[in-house]
Design a protein around this motif. Structure first.
Motif, PDB file in Angstrom:
ATOM      1  N   SER A 165      -8.956   0.755   2.938  1.00 28.00           N
ATOM      2  CA  SER A 165      -9.501  -0.536   2.018  1.00 28.00           C
ATOM      3  C   SER A 165      -9.948  -1.716   2.692  1.00 28.00           C
ATOM      4  O   SER A 165     -11.113  -2.042   2.400  1.00 28.00           O
ATOM      5  CB  SER A 165      -8.368  -0.944   0.862  1.00 28.00           C
ATOM      6  OG  SER A 165      -8.891  -2.068  -0.044  1.00 28.00           O
ATOM      7  N   LEU A 166      -9.156  -2.159   3.583  1.00 28.23           N
ATOM      8  CA  LEU A 166      -9.761  -3.348   4.492  1.00 28.23           C
ATOM      9  C   LEU A 166     -10.853  -3.011   5.411  1.00 28.23           C
ATOM     10  O   LEU A 166     -11.743  -3.804   5.350  1.00 28.23           O
ATOM     11  CB  LEU A 166      -8.538  -3.687   5.245  1.00 28.23           C
ATOM     12  CG  LEU A 166      -8.941  -4.829   6.420  1.00 28.23           C
ATOM     13  CD1 LEU A 166      -9.194  -6.231   5.496  1.00 28.23           C
ATOM     14  CD2 LEU A 166      -7.757  -5.293   7.064  1.00 28.23           C
ATOM     15  N   MET A 167     -10.910  -1.986   6.098  1.00 30.15           N
ATOM     16  CA  MET A 167     -12.081  -1.569   6.997  1.00 30.15           C
ATOM     17  C   MET A 167     -13.421  -1.463   6.013  1.00 30.15           C
ATOM     18  O   MET A 167     -14.277  -1.665   6.385  1.00 30.15           O
ATOM     19  CB  MET A 167     -11.545  -0.163   7.525  1.00 30.15           C
ATOM     20  CG  MET A 167     -10.584  -0.383   8.795  1.00 30.15           C
ATOM     21  SD  MET A 167     -10.782  -1.712   9.982  1.00 30.15           S
ATOM     22  CE  MET A 167     -11.976  -1.056  10.886  1.00 30.15           C
ATOM     23  N   GLY A 168     -13.066  -0.977   4.943  1.00 32.49           N
ATOM     24  CA  GLY A 168     -14.404  -0.758   3.817  1.00 32.49           C
ATOM     25  C   GLY A 168     -14.937  -2.227   3.495  1.00 32.49           C
ATOM     26  O   GLY A 168     -16.121  -2.093   3.229  1.00 32.49           O
TER      27      GLY A 168
ATOM     28  N   ASP B  87      -9.110  -2.646  -5.715  1.00 31.15           N
ATOM     29  CA  ASP B  87      -9.685  -1.618  -4.766  1.00 31.15           C
ATOM     30  C   ASP B  87      -8.782  -0.263  -4.931  1.00 31.15           C
ATOM     31  O   ASP B  87      -9.082   0.900  -5.179  1.00 31.15           O
ATOM     32  CB  ASP B  87      -9.993  -1.826  -3.555  1.00 31.15           C
ATOM     33  CG  ASP B  87     -10.747  -0.714  -2.908  1.00 31.15           C
ATOM     34  OD1 ASP B  87     -11.768  -0.202  -3.471  1.00 31.15           O
ATOM     35  OD2 ASP B  87     -10.411  -0.588  -1.526  1.00 31.15           O
ATOM     36  N   VAL B  88      -7.376  -0.633  -4.721  1.00 29.56           N
ATOM     37  CA  VAL B  88      -6.350   0.434  -4.740  1.00 29.56           C
ATOM     38  C   VAL B  88      -5.899   0.477  -6.164  1.00 29.56           C
ATOM     39  O   VAL B  88      -6.253  -0.026  -7.098  1.00 29.56           O
ATOM     40  CB  VAL B  88      -5.426   0.057  -3.795  1.00 29.56           C
ATOM     41  CG1 VAL B  88      -5.847  -0.183  -2.369  1.00 29.56           C
ATOM     42  CG2 VAL B  88      -4.484  -1.051  -4.285  1.00 29.56           C
ATOM     43  N   ALA B  89      -5.244   1.659  -6.512  1.00 29.06           N
ATOM     44  CA  ALA B  89      -4.776   1.969  -7.731  1.00 29.06           C
ATOM     45  C   ALA B  89      -3.646   1.002  -8.279  1.00 29.06           C
ATOM     46  O   ALA B  89      -2.825   0.542  -7.305  1.00 29.06           O
ATOM     47  CB  ALA B  89      -4.472   3.603  -7.715  1.00 29.06           C
ATOM     48  N   ILE B  90      -3.675   0.824  -9.269  1.00 32.72           N
ATOM     49  CA  ILE B  90      -2.755   0.037  -9.709  1.00 32.72           C
ATOM     50  C   ILE B  90      -1.107   0.238  -9.648  1.00 32.72           C
ATOM     51  O   ILE B  90      -0.173  -0.532  -9.520  1.00 32.72           O
ATOM     52  CB  ILE B  90      -2.714  -0.551 -11.454  1.00 32.72           C
ATOM     53  CG1 ILE B  90      -1.661  -1.677 -11.754  1.00 32.72           C
ATOM     54  CG2 ILE B  90      -2.912   0.648 -12.236  1.00 32.72           C
ATOM     55  CD1 ILE B  90      -2.115  -2.148 -13.368  1.00 32.72           C
ATOM     56  N   TRP B  91      -1.147   1.488  -9.877  1.00 36.16           N
ATOM     57  CA  TRP B  91       0.346   2.471  -9.605  1.00 36.16           C
ATOM     58  C   TRP B  91       0.344   3.022  -8.225  1.00 36.16           C
ATOM     59  O   TRP B  91       0.610   4.492  -8.489  1.00 36.16           O
ATOM     60  CB  TRP B  91       0.537   3.360 -10.788  1.00 36.16           C
ATOM     61  CG  TRP B  91       0.879   2.480 -12.098  1.00 36.16           C
ATOM     62  CD1 TRP B  91       2.168   1.673 -12.204  1.00 36.16           C
ATOM     63  CD2 TRP B  91       0.551   2.623 -13.319  1.00 36.16           C
ATOM     64  NE1 TRP B  91       2.070   1.356 -13.577  1.00 36.16           N
ATOM     65  CE2 TRP B  91       1.032   1.727 -14.230  1.00 36.16           C
ATOM     66  CE3 TRP B  91      -0.631   3.209 -13.680  1.00 36.16           C
ATOM     67  CZ2 TRP B  91       0.593   1.498 -15.620  1.00 36.16           C
ATOM     68  CZ3 TRP B  91      -1.040   3.058 -15.057  1.00 36.16           C
ATOM     69  CH2 TRP B  91      -0.496   2.101 -15.977  1.00 36.16           C
ATOM     70  N   ASN B  92      -0.027   2.291  -7.265  1.00 39.64           N
ATOM     71  CA  ASN B  92      -0.139   2.890  -6.072  1.00 39.64           C
ATOM     72  C   ASN B  92       1.145   3.271  -5.296  1.00 39.64           C
ATOM     73  O   ASN B  92       1.021   3.902  -4.377  1.00 39.64           O
ATOM     74  CB  ASN B  92      -1.090   2.300  -5.087  1.00 39.64           C
ATOM     75  CG  ASN B  92      -0.577   1.064  -4.529  1.00 39.64           C
ATOM     76  OD1 ASN B  92       0.022   0.200  -5.368  1.00 39.64           O
ATOM     77  ND2 ASN B  92      -0.935   0.458  -3.609  1.00 39.64           N
TER      78      ASN B  92
ATOM     79  N   GLY C 275       0.723  -1.193   0.180  1.00 42.62           N
ATOM     80  CA  GLY C 275       0.067   0.044   0.100  1.00 42.62           C
ATOM     81  C   GLY C 275       0.706   1.165   0.018  1.00 42.62           C
ATOM     82  O   GLY C 275       1.960   1.264   0.286  1.00 42.62           O
ATOM     83  N   ASN C 276       0.294   2.370  -0.588  1.00 45.79           N
ATOM     84  CA  ASN C 276       0.728   3.690   0.006  1.00 45.79           C
ATOM     85  C   ASN C 276       0.741   4.137   1.173  1.00 45.79           C
ATOM     86  O   ASN C 276      -0.167   4.968   1.508  1.00 45.79           O
ATOM     87  CB  ASN C 276       0.044   4.602  -1.148  1.00 45.79           C
ATOM     88  CG  ASN C 276       0.550   6.027  -1.258  1.00 45.79           C
ATOM     89  OD1 ASN C 276       1.970   6.305  -0.711  1.00 45.79           O
ATOM     90  ND2 ASN C 276      -0.163   7.112  -1.563  1.00 45.79           N
ATOM     91  N   GLY C 277       1.638   3.627   1.991  1.00 49.95           N
ATOM     92  CA  GLY C 277       1.459   3.541   3.315  1.00 49.95           C
ATOM     93  C   GLY C 277       0.642   2.604   4.049  1.00 49.95           C
ATOM     94  O   GLY C 277      -0.597   2.087   3.315  1.00 49.95           O
ATOM     95  N   ALA C 278       0.478   2.403   5.223  1.00 47.99           N
ATOM     96  CA  ALA C 278      -0.392   1.480   5.849  1.00 47.99           C
ATOM     97  C   ALA C 278      -1.996   1.958   5.628  1.00 47.99           C
ATOM     98  O   ALA C 278      -3.038   1.372   5.752  1.00 47.99           O
ATOM     99  CB  ALA C 278      -0.230   0.919   7.210  1.00 47.99           C
ATOM    100  N   ALA C 279      -1.762   3.230   5.821  1.00 52.16           N
ATOM    101  CA  ALA C 279      -3.378   3.986   5.615  1.00 52.16           C
ATOM    102  C   ALA C 279      -4.155   3.665   4.434  1.00 52.16           C
ATOM    103  O   ALA C 279      -5.367   3.630   4.479  1.00 52.16           O
ATOM    104  CB  ALA C 279      -3.110   5.599   5.858  1.00 52.16           C
ATOM    105  N   GLU C 280      -3.347   3.627   3.305  1.00 48.60           N
ATOM    106  CA  GLU C 280      -4.376   3.299   2.245  1.00 48.60           C
ATOM    107  C   GLU C 280      -4.835   1.800   2.429  1.00 48.60           C
ATOM    108  O   GLU C 280      -6.032   1.624   2.067  1.00 48.60           O
ATOM    109  CB  GLU C 280      -3.387   3.064   0.819  1.00 48.60           C
ATOM    110  CG  GLU C 280      -4.174   2.831  -0.210  1.00 48.60           C
ATOM    111  CD  GLU C 280      -3.135   2.820  -1.571  1.00 48.60           C
ATOM    112  OE1 GLU C 280      -3.731   3.336  -2.461  1.00 48.60           O
ATOM    113  OE2 GLU C 280      -2.285   2.182  -1.429  1.00 48.60           O
ATOM    114  N   LEU C 281      -4.079   0.895   3.017  1.00 46.42           N
ATOM    115  CA  LEU C 281      -4.559  -0.572   3.119  1.00 46.42           C
ATOM    116  C   LEU C 281      -5.574  -0.385   4.161  1.00 46.42           C
ATOM    117  O   LEU C 281      -6.703  -1.410   4.238  1.00 46.42           O
ATOM    118  CB  LEU C 281      -3.380  -1.506   3.533  1.00 46.42           C
ATOM    119  CG  LEU C 281      -2.385  -1.356   2.358  1.00 46.42           C
ATOM    120  CD1 LEU C 281      -1.049  -2.369   2.722  1.00 46.42           C
ATOM    121  CD2 LEU C 281      -3.078  -1.863   1.171  1.00 46.42           C
ATOM    122  N   ILE C 282      -5.415   0.273   5.446  1.00 44.67           N
ATOM    123  CA  ILE C 282      -6.414   0.278   6.435  1.00 44.67           C
ATOM    124  C   ILE C 282      -7.792   0.626   5.777  1.00 44.67           C
ATOM    125  O   ILE C 282      -8.775   0.005   6.097  1.00 44.67           O
ATOM    126  CB  ILE C 282      -6.044   1.241   7.381  1.00 44.67           C
ATOM    127  CG1 ILE C 282      -4.796   0.683   8.300  1.00 44.67           C
ATOM    128  CG2 ILE C 282      -7.239   1.433   8.521  1.00 44.67           C
ATOM    129  CD1 ILE C 282      -4.162   1.541   9.332  1.00 44.67           C
TER     130      ILE C 282
END
Length: 601
Positions: free
Chosen positions: A332-335, A484-489, A323-330
């Motif tokens: 996406s996951l929480m959603g 869910d996240v951008a392909i070039w994140n 992820g672009n930092g853990a924040a991006e993954l958090i």
């Protein structure tokens, strides 16, 4: 002594703010730049103030005259301000420049009051006000000799980033003796204008003088005083933070930036959390060696970056996402999660903030240290109808740590209960226990209900790269998140870091040993200060309770205003409790904070 202020420019980079006003009429904290400067000069008791106007000149004259400044003011008009640069404006005031000793100002500056008094009272006749070069600075720099004489002017086009340790930035405030103006500056300026034209800068003349004559211009170094040159809206935003007189507002402004503190060169950040002993110089040199390529080439897509992460963390490619930092993954996951989620409070708010309050159940430890064990969590949530449980280990902000053997019991319990277990181990590498990570192929594949989050930024000291990973045997959710996240994140610098990081594992282990030792020393020093109760931590930060009458907010403000040190006030996280969180930095920085805290208490 007189003052000359150059105020003819249009200030185009400030856009709408200078559409109908000159740059110096832009307000910082409710006061225009020109009024602040004139009030400061007024206190010096100078003979007069000469102001060269141009763009919106009459409007500026009317405004200044309404200020009722006691020092006499003379206006000089530059009618071709839009076709010339500041050398021409100064040329229009050349006769006055030769009549008296002069303080020369550019009108887009904001600076502390005391600096000008020091400049006037300095016995040296011809001075340039300078400050040690920092990355946020732009414009002319100088090199000094051992006598603080300006040996060389370095204009922007000759700037060498390899020499920045030797550079000082001109603050664009000068003191010229009348003799220097008459025998050096004005004759050289006339010759320079004749040869080079009117669209030049007056500092170029100083450069020529430094080349052809023995050093006659000395430097007056700033020693931590605040100043800023305002060229655009970002400069204005930073200046309003630096010069905000309301302590509460200033603290709120700084906190709301959420980083970017490299723009505040004297600022010491004990709020945001990194590894102060990693990466090593060789790793950074390796990144620098590929800078041109990484800057100008596209990064790989998610598939390749997942492969790099799987190599670094011993997890199958289909079971890990970068992820672009853990924040991006958090996010996406929480959603993706459904049902009721369990949280431990206080904690890293990014998780509960991403979930509905109606579907959240929180466990709050019933002790002053906010300490808890795996058994505490099992006992509390065992009879709760939760679908997900989020655990940060070590927890943030408490530093509470659950040993790996107990985490494995928690994993077993949650599996039997049909609960998805999200374990954030962003700080687990700092724990005293070795081999504490859950990022292994066997654990991940055997527990499809387990999701392991890790912030590479925090553990590995590379927050500017914005990297995080999430691993889970739930390959369906991982595949969903990859879409869910951008392909070039991930940018090319982050990708290259993951490519080379494995070579530096031994350096990383050494960095962890250093921070564990420094944390122990730091906690001991903090505990020796009356008014601070330290809570044991196994992370790269320490939570502490403030005893006595001082509040965490007051302590944060005192450190910020008096020492330019930033710590985190935890009042909102602990429901009115008097707690702060302090990052563990290196020994030099930690000792600076210790001394500041001793003064505060």
């Amino acid at each position: 002594m007189q003052a000359i202020i150059l105020a003819a420019g249009m200030g185009k980079r400030l856009k709408e703010l200078t559409k109908d006003n000159t740059k110096c009429m832009v307000e910082v904290c409710g006061v225009t730049l020109i009024e602040r400067m004139l009030r400061q000069i007024e206190k010096l008791g100078l003979s007069r103030i000469v102001i060269v106007v141009g763009y919106e000149g009459q409007k500026l004259i009317d405004y200044i005259e309404a200020l009722n400044i006691s020092t006499p003011i003379i206006f000089v008009d530059n009618p071709i301000y839009d076709k010339t640069n500041n050398i021409y404006s100064l040329m229009l005031a050349k006769d006055k420049l030769c009549e008296e000793d002069t303080l020369l100002f550019e009108s887009d500056l904001i600076i502390e009051d005391a600096v000008l008094e020091e400049l006037v009272n300095d016995p040296r006749e011809t001075l340039a006000l300078v400050d040690k070069y920092e990355p946020w600075m732009d414009g002319t720099c100088v090199k000094l000799n051992e006598q603080d004489e300006i040996a060389e002017f370095v204009p922007g086009r000759h700037f060498d980033f390899n020499d920045t340790d030797d550079y000082y930035k001109t603050v664009n405030i000068y003191k010229f003796s009348r003799e220097f103006s008459a025998t050096h500056y004005v004759p050289f300026m006339e010759a320079y204008l004749s040869a080079m034209g009117q669209n030049e800068y007056y500092e170029q003349v100083l450069k020529v003088i430094a080349i052809v004559d023995s050093p006659v211009i000395k430097a007056k170094k700033l020693s931590g005083q605040k100043w800023y040159e305002i060229d655009d809206v970002q400069d204005l935003d930073i200046a309003e933070t630096l010069f905000c007189e309301d302590e509460d507002e200033r603290a709120d402004r700084i906190f709301s930036r959420y980083g970017g503190y490299w723009r505040y060169p004297k600022f010491l950040d004990f709020c945001y959390l990194v590894n102060p002993y990693f990466p090593p110089k060789r790793l950074k040199d390796e990144l620098r060696a590929s800078f041109d390529t990484l800057l100008t080439q596209y990064p790989s897509g998610m598939k390749v970056n997942s492969l790099l992460a799987s190599k670094n963390f011993n997890v199958a490619q289909e079971n890990i996402i970068v992820g672009n930092g853990a924040a991006e993954l958090i996010k996406s996951l929480m959603g993706r999660l459904k049902g009721v989620s369990g949280f431990i409070r206080p904690t890293f708010e990014e998780y509960p903030n991403r979930y509905s309050k109606e579907d959240s159940i929180s466990f709050v430890p019933g002790n002053r240290d906010f300490a808890y064990t795996a058994d505490d969590l099992i006992a509390f949530f065992d009879d709760k109808a939760i679908d997900n449980l989020i655990v940060v280990n070590p927890d943030n902000p408490t530093g509470n740590y659950i040993p790996k053997k107990d985490v494995l019991r928690l994993i077993e319990w949650s599996g039997k209960k049909g609960i998805r277990l999200i374990m954030d181990e962003s700080f687990v590498d700092f724990a005293e226990e070795k081999d504490s990570t859950l990022l292994s192929r066997d654990i991940i594949e055997a527990n499809k209900h387990l999701y392991v989050m890790k912030s590479i930024s925090k553990s590995y000291g590379v927050p500017g790269l914005r990297l995080g990973v999430l691993a889970s045997g739930d390959s369906e959710t991982i595949a969903f998140m990859k879409k869910d996240v951008a392909i070039w994140n991930i940018n090319s610098f982050g990708e290259y870091y993951m490519q080379i990081a494995e070579k530096y594992k031994k350096d990383y282990e050494r960095s962890l040993e250093k921070i564990r030792a420094e944390r122990a020393r730091f906690q001991k020093e903090l505990s020796a200060i009356d008014g601070i109760r330290v809570i044991p931590s196994q992370a790269n930060y320490v939570m502490a309770e403030i005893e006595g009458t001082m509040t965490p907010r007051e302590l944060m403000k005192r450190l910020l205003i008096d020492h330019e040190i930033f710590i985190k006030d935890l009042s909102s996280k602990t429901k009115g409790g008097k707690y702060v969180r302090i990052a563990v930095r290196d020994t030099e920085d930690n000792d600076r904070l210790i001394e500041a805290l001793k003064e505060c208490f």
